[in-house]
Design a protein around this motif. Structure first.
Motif, mmCIF file in Angstrom:
data_model
loop_
_atom_site.group_PDB
_atom_site.id
_atom_site.type_symbol
_atom_site.label_atom_id
_atom_site.label_comp_id
_atom_site.label_asym_id
_atom_site.label_seq_id
_atom_site.Cartn_x
_atom_site.Cartn_y
_atom_site.Cartn_z
ATOM 1 N N LYS A 1 0.845 -1.191 0.000
ATOM 2 C CA LYS A 1 0.000 0.000 0.000
ATOM 3 C C LYS A 1 0.883 1.245 0.000
ATOM 4 O O LYS A 1 1.847 1.330 0.767
ATOM 5 N N PRO A 2 0.583 2.217 -0.885
ATOM 6 C CA PRO A 2 1.357 3.461 -0.908
ATOM 7 C C PRO A 2 1.236 4.208 0.417
ATOM 8 O O PRO A 2 0.255 4.034 1.145
ATOM 9 N N VAL B 1 3.603 2.594 -11.367
ATOM 10 C CA VAL B 1 3.498 2.459 -9.909
ATOM 11 C C VAL B 1 4.812 2.883 -9.255
ATOM 12 O O VAL B 1 5.880 2.364 -9.589
ATOM 13 N N ASP B 2 4.715 3.843 -8.343
ATOM 14 C CA ASP B 2 5.864 4.293 -7.558
ATOM 15 C C ASP B 2 5.888 3.481 -6.263
ATOM 16 O O ASP B 2 4.972 3.570 -5.443
ATOM 17 N N LYS C 1 9.260 6.856 -11.938
ATOM 18 C CA LYS C 1 8.601 6.219 -10.791
ATOM 19 C C LYS C 1 9.282 4.930 -10.356
ATOM 20 O O LYS C 1 8.803 4.253 -9.449
ATOM 21 N N LYS D 1 -6.085 4.411 0.595
ATOM 22 C CA LYS D 1 -5.203 3.940 -0.470
ATOM 23 C C LYS D 1 -5.484 2.477 -0.765
ATOM 24 O O LYS D 1 -5.672 1.669 0.135
ATOM 25 N N MET E 1 6.385 2.092 0.381
ATOM 26 C CA MET E 1 5.197 1.237 0.469
ATOM 27 C C MET E 1 5.219 0.347 1.714
ATOM 28 O O MET E 1 6.268 -0.151 2.121
ATOM 29 N N GLY F 1 8.798 10.379 -8.264
ATOM 30 C CA GLY F 1 7.340 10.360 -8.337
ATOM 31 C C GLY F 1 6.768 11.171 -9.485
ATOM 32 O O GLY F 1 5.558 11.155 -9.712
#
Length: 432
Positions: free
Chosen positions: A37-38, A59-60, A257, A46, A64, A253
């Motif tokens: 999950k970010p 996806v960055d 990324k 999120k 996480m 970001g």
């Protein structure tokens, strides 16, 4: 045979899950066996990303939060595992479990309680028709024996599996793992990544929450040294310019990324240094002269530098005692595994060592292991180490071969047998 009725093969690793169909050469899915999950916001604001969603280009992965179903090699969170399998089976394999058999790779010495939890997941949550459980050493041996006539004739090998959670040295005879001879090190890719996180956080910037990024940096930049004192000496020849210096760029970001190595040519150069010490020094002294006028690069907040860490991190597998970890190194672990077997098998095992698992991908891994092993092995024994062409997929490919054999069905326990007799009695079929 329709696609829906084919055998699903899952190598359920602690780091990567490999899934596909029996009889195929390669799996369809090689994905992180986790959810993430970010950062930021509350728990529900999120979305959790699962398996292949973490590999998407947009996806960055910075900062996480991770949830892994497997800890120290064993399945401890079936809810997370269910989410990952659901994603892989429905979206990537597009298969109906209720119309399929499953070959599942399970860790050695899996406790009965965890075996029962696995069976519940397979039969009650997903409703697979039947299940066959296999261990990784026997599958690696099966795959390599299908490719190497000599190994097939000898019918035994020593499989060294350096995986995500741990390292096993396992003697295999006629496709059966000799459990009494297995020796384990509680060190694997995860421990190496954690050690690298600590080193970078102490010397540069805090990356303790950047597991996925440091994992990537480790895989791209670390290598095994054939001469640690010599390489440390080489690094001290110049205070201005460490020859092993490489920068890793963190995602911002916006522009990019994903993390990446600043200069891959620079990174690869010293992973393939000449083995001769004088040649090393000569080449490096030329580099110093060339770089005298070169300005030392300034670091941005978005990058960190690795120097000696590049070879000191994999060193943990060979000499863990140097880092305060009270365990035998890999070479000693192998010798203990072989010595636990019958004397007639010992020379054959030393001649049939197979390396598998992602941690064996470090450059020069096999060369260093042979150097460490040779002094510990009797002079009249040969030492031969085989490095799998793709050590991440070797176990899965063995599973694919097993799942396509004519007698595979007789190795399985069915859903109706599970419902009638329960997990414990059905498990006797798998010799675990």
């Amino acid at each position: 045979m329709t696609v829906g009725s084919r055998v699903v093969v899952i190598d359920n690793g602690g780091g990567l899950l490999k899934a596909g169909f029996g009889g195929d050469n390669d799996p369809i899915a090689v994905v992180p066996n986790c959810m993430a999950k970010p950062p930021g916001g509350n728990a529900n604001s999120k979305k959790w990303l699962v398996a292949d969603q973490l590999q998407a280009e947009d996806v960055d992965v910075t900062g996480m939060t991770l949830k892994r179903p497997i800890d120290r090699g064993y399945l401890i969170n079936t809810e997370v595992q269910k989410e990952v399998w659901e994603r892989v089976l429905r979206n990537l394999l597009q298969v109906d479990p209720t119309n399929s058999s499953l070959l599942l790779v399970e860790p050695l010495f899996n406790p009965p309680a965890l075996q029962h939890a696995t069976d519940e997941l397979v039969f009650e949550e997903f409703g697979f028709n039947s299940l066959c459980v296999a261990d990784s050493p026997s599958l690696v041996h099966l795959y390599e024996a299908s490719r190497q006539p000599m190994l097939f004739r000898a019918q035994c090998s020593l499989v060294v599996d350096c995986g995500f959670s741990f390292t096993h040295a396992s003697p295999v005879l006629q496709n059966f793992t000799l459990n009494y001879g297995v020796r384990r090190m509680d060190l694997g890719g995860k421990a190496l990544t954690n050690y690298l996180k600590e080193l970078v956080s102490y010397r540069s910037l805090n990356v303790m929450d950047e597991t996925l990024l440091i994992d990537d940096a480790k895989e791209k930049l670390c290598f095994v040294s054939l001469d640690v004192p010599g390489d440390l000496h080489l690094a001290r020849l110049s205070f201005k310019d460490n020859p092993f210096r490489c920068s890793y760029i963190l995602p911002d970001g916006i522009t990019y990324k994903k993390g990446f190595v600043k200069d891959m040519n620079e990174a690869h150069r010293y992973r393939s240094l000449p083995l001769d010490e004088e040649a090393k020094r000569k080449e490096h002294s030329m580099d110093i002269n060339k770089s005298e006028d070169r300005k030392k690069p300034e670091l941005s907040q978005n990058e960190f530098v690795l120097t000696n860490e590049r070879f000191l991190v994999p060193e943990m597998l060979f000499h863990p005692i140097d880092l305060g970890i009270n365990q035998a190194g890999l070479a000693e672990c192998i010798v203990r595994a072989v010595q636990a077997c019958h004397p007639y098998l010992q020379p054959v095992l030393f001649e049939s060592i197979i390396l598998t698992g992602g941690s064996t991908l470090f450059p020069r891994f096999a060369d260093r292991l042979e150097r460490e092993l040779r002094p510990l092995v009797p002079d009249n024994y040969k030492v031969k180490i085989t490095h799998q062409e793709d050590p991440i997929l070797g176990v899965w490919r063995g599973g694919s071969i097993l799942a396509s054999t004519p007698d595979f069905e007789s190795m399985c326990t069915t859903k109706s047998e599970y419902e009638e007799m329960g997990s414990a009695r059905c498990r006797r079929r798998f010799f675990h």
